[in-house]
Each structure stands twice: as structure tokens, then as C-alpha cells.
Design a protein around this motif. Structure first.
Motif, mmCIF file in Angstrom:
data_model
loop_
_atom_site.group_PDB
_atom_site.id
_atom_site.type_symbol
_atom_site.label_atom_id
_atom_site.label_comp_id
_atom_site.label_asym_id
_atom_site.label_seq_id
_atom_site.Cartn_x
_atom_site.Cartn_y
_atom_site.Cartn_z
ATOM 1 N N LEU A 267 0.830 -1.207 0.000
ATOM 2 C CA LEU A 267 0.000 0.000 0.000
ATOM 3 C C LEU A 267 0.866 1.259 0.000
ATOM 4 C CD1 LEU A 267 -2.784 -1.070 2.527
ATOM 5 C CD2 LEU A 267 -2.891 -1.059 0.027
ATOM 6 N N ALA A 268 1.959 1.242 0.763
ATOM 7 C CA ALA A 268 2.852 2.397 0.798
ATOM 8 C C ALA A 268 3.481 2.649 -0.563
ATOM 9 C CB ALA A 268 3.938 2.198 1.860
ATOM 10 N N LEU A 269 3.809 1.574 -1.282
ATOM 11 C CA LEU A 269 4.416 1.739 -2.611
ATOM 12 C C LEU A 269 3.415 2.325 -3.598
ATOM 13 C CD1 LEU A 269 6.898 1.375 -4.348
ATOM 14 C CD2 LEU A 269 6.195 -0.991 -4.780
ATOM 15 N N VAL A 270 2.146 1.985 -3.466
ATOM 16 C CA VAL A 270 1.117 2.567 -4.341
ATOM 17 C C VAL A 270 1.050 4.080 -4.154
ATOM 18 C CG1 VAL A 270 -1.365 2.719 -4.753
ATOM 19 C CG2 VAL A 270 -0.289 0.484 -4.496
ATOM 20 N N VAL A 271 1.030 4.527 -2.886
ATOM 21 C CA VAL A 271 0.976 5.968 -2.608
ATOM 22 C C VAL A 271 2.257 6.654 -3.089
ATOM 23 C CG1 VAL A 271 0.730 7.719 -0.817
ATOM 24 C CG2 VAL A 271 -0.553 5.579 -0.650
ATOM 25 N N GLY A 272 3.397 6.024 -2.846
ATOM 26 C CA GLY A 272 4.656 6.594 -3.308
ATOM 27 C C GLY A 272 4.712 6.734 -4.811
ATOM 28 N N ALA A 273 4.140 5.769 -5.541
ATOM 29 C CA ALA A 273 4.103 5.848 -7.005
ATOM 30 C C ALA A 273 3.293 7.055 -7.463
ATOM 31 C CB ALA A 273 3.509 4.563 -7.575
#
Length: 380
Positions: A267-273
């Protein structure tokens, strides 16, 4: 003494990583090299951008990935066979000597692209030895329950370090039969392929880094140059990224573990993207620095949790080889996108390139979230 009593006694004597003198000694040395490494990479990217075309800048920044890609897996085998401490100290000492030599050369000559490329190649060779070894060190200086916290502390230091503390003996590595280097390598790859967490996790790391390193290295320098922000503006964005990444690492260092770690990293990687895509469309440096904080926070949290999962899910006897595969993609394959990033920015501009990079990061996140083994992975 029963097994329960033994476990209770072990838990009683286990110290938090931030109170362990060996870990603090390691962290101090690690942090001491942070400033030098940051200045080196910033200077290299900016000098390459100012000294040539976008495509040439991408080539200079990518050229160090060639020896890393060729030698990284061998570096992991070397770390497992010789011991990570020896490899770390030797490779980091060699890098210090090279930097001093280049600094002396620059006093009497202007830095051309050929010189920058030569330095990048040498650093690529040393990185191929250093990175697998430094990734295999934490289990030698702390118990398994503290490895996630150490990854957070390592994230606070942010870059490579020299380790001066003593190591604990790893019986599993010392007692296993000696084999050829090739058999060690194939054994490590087979171990990864059959692991229900490590196999999808390394795919996530590979895609995340492939989408991340392009815009945040050569792409960022070209964005700052295109918007007229200059080197100081690039520095502010990097500072924002560092603040966000440091906050994510601090969270992991203080808490020691993150509940539902596999789900959180995805989930954190989705927001970072999403934040990576937004960075290319903001017109002002203040807003860009703010978005950089968000990139550092969420992408940094995802990366720190991924590193912690690698450390805790891997059998210590395979740590050097598993780390070498992870860094093979992160520092060997992903930087090969630098020339492509530079050329693409020159043709289409920064917005399409940053958007495409964000999509690659998001693809890695979705892949990880679709893996039941990784999605349900926990830190000890």
C-alpha cells in the motif's frame, strides 16, 4: 533446562538495537559515510547533466550499473564464503582511496565526462562487492528480533557504511559443507525461487526500483534544470526526500516491527508511485519539495519494510546471495534505465517519463498485493 526456559532467558537478555554497543558502533560508522556518499552522487549527477546532453548524462549515471550487474551475484557468493565483514571493509576502504585520488586530480584538471564515467565504473565494481556483504551483516551483530529495527536505523543513515564492530558466529554458515562457487550461486537462486515470500518480494523490489531510480536520479537533475531550479533546487528536493525517508526509517527503528508488514509495504508503494507522478507537474520548488517528502515517506517505508522482510525471512546461510539478487536489480539492472530516461525526457519531457516510472512502481505494488504469501508476511 527446558526449551521454554531457554527461550525465556534469551528474550530476557536480548537488548534493543539502539542500546547495543555493537549496533551503535556500526551505525556511527555507517552514518559517517552518509554525507560523503550523498555529496558524491549529487555531484556526479549534476556534473553529468551540465557537462553533456540528457542522453549522455544518463549514460554516465548508468555506466556503473554494468559492472554491478555482471559481478553482483558473485559478490553475494563471496560474502557468504569469506564473511561479510572482510568484504565490506576492503571494498569501502578502496572506495575511500579512489575518491581521494579523484579529488586530487580535479584540483589540476576540469572534470570531463570520461573522468566521471571512469569513476562510475570503478564504483560499480566496488558496489558489487560491498552491497551483498553489507546486507548480510545485521544478523551477525544482533538477534533476529532486532533486525527490523536495525533496518530502520540503517535507513536513517541512508547510505553505505564501514562496519567496525565485532560479529557473532554464524554456525549454520560455518558447518555447512564447502561447495564450488557456482554450486553456491545456483543453490541460492533455487532457495529464492522456492520461497513463498522471498520470490514475490524480490519481484516487487525489482519493479519498485526500476520505476524509482530513473526519475529520482537523472530525471530529477533534468527536471531541476528544465524548471530553472538549479542545483540548489535539486538539493531542496533531495532534502525533502531525505526527510520523508528518514521519518519512515525512524518509525521502523522506534517500533521495531510493523504489523501486517507485507500488506503495508504494498500500500505504501502505491501511494509513493502516485507522488512520483505528481512531482513532474508541480511548477514551484516549494511544492516539489513537499511532494518529495511524501515520496520519501511512503516509498521509503515500503523499501525499509522490504529490506526488513529480506533480513528476517532469509536463512542466515543464504543472506549474502539473497542480498546480491536484491541489489542486482536495484543497483545493477535498474540504473541501466538512466540513458533511456535521459533520452525519453529529451524527446517527450518530464511528465510522461515520470508518469511511466510511477506506473512501473505501481505494477510492482499490485503484484505484491496479489501474492498471498507476501501479503500475509509478518516481521518477528
Amino acid at each position: 533446562m527446558s526449551a521454554v526456559d531457554s527461550k525465556a532467558m534469551a528474550a530476557a537478555v536480548e537488548r534493543p538495537a539502539y542500546r547495543d554497543t555493537n549496533v551503535l558502533r556500526w551505525l556511527g560508522a555507517y552514518a559517517a559515510s552518509t554525507v560523503g556518499d550523498t555529496i558524491y552522487y549529487l555531484a556526479l549527477s549534476w556534473a553529468a547533466t551540465r557537462g553533456g546532453s540528457p542522453a549522455q548524462a544518463g549514460v554516465v549515471l548508468a555506466i556503473s550499473a554494468v559492472p554491478r550487474a555482471l559481478l553482483m551475484l558473485g559478490g553475494g557468493v563471496l560474502a557468504d564464503r569469506l564473511g561479510p565483514r572482510r568484504v565490506v571493509i576492503a571494498s569501502d576502504a578502496a572506495r575511500s582511496v579512489i575518491v581521494l585520488g579523484v579529488a586530487a586530480l580535479l584540483l589540476v584538471a576540469a572534470p570531463g565526462l570520461w573522468l566521471l564515467a571512469a569513476v562510475a565504473v570503478v564504483f560499480g565494481v566496488l558496489d558489487a562487492l560491498f552491497m551483498p556483504a553489507v546486507g548480510a551483516l545485521p544478523p551477525r551483530i544482533a538477534p533476529p528480533g532486532q533486525l527490523a529495527r536495525i533496518q530502520g536505523m540503517r535507513g536513517l543513515a541512508s547510505r553505505l557504511a564501514t562496519v567496525v564492530g565485532r560479529q557473532r558466529t554464524d554456525p549454520s554458515a560455518d558447518d555447512r559443507p564447502k561447495a564450488t562457487a557456482l554450486r553456491d550461486l545456483t543453490g541460492g537462486l533455487t532457495y529464492i525461487r522456492r520461497h513463498r515470500v522471498l520470490a514475490p518480494l524480490l519481484v516487487v523490489i525489482a519493479l519498485g526500483d526500476l520505476g524509482f531510480v530513473g526519475p529520482l536520479n537523472v530525471g530529477l537533475a533534468l527536471l531541476a534544470d528544465d524548471r530553472g531550479w538549479g542545483a540548489s533546487g535539486m538539493g531542496w528536493i533531495l532534502a525533502g526526500f531525505g526527510i520523508g525517508s528518514g521519518a519512515a526509517s525512524l518509525l521502523l527503528a522506534v517500533r521495531g516491527r510493523i504489523a501486517r508488514a507485507g500488506l503495508v509495504q504494498g500500500l505504501a508503494l502505491v501511494v509513493g508511485a502516485g507522488a512520483i507522478a505528481a512531482l513532474a507537474v508541480v511548477p514551484h520548488i516549494v511544492a516539489a519539495a513537499g511532494i518529495a517528502v511524501a515520496i520519501g515517506l511512503f516509498a521509503g517505508l515500503s523499501g525499509a519494510v522490504c529490506s526488513a522482510l529480506v533480513q528476517t525471512q532469509t536463512d542466515p546461510a543464504y543472506l549474502g546471495r539473497v542480498t546480491s539478487v536484491s541489489t542486482f536489480f536495484s543497483l545493477g539492472v535498474a540504473p541501466l534505465s538512466f540513458p533511456l530516461t535521459g533520452a525519453a525526457v529529451g524527446l517527450w519531457g518530464t511528465v510522461p517519463v515520470f508518469t511511466a516510472s510511477a506506473a512501473v512502481c505501481a505494477l510492482g505494488a499490485v503484484y505484491g498485493l496479489c501474492s498471498k504469501g507476501l501479503r500475509g508476511a509478518e516481521l518477528p
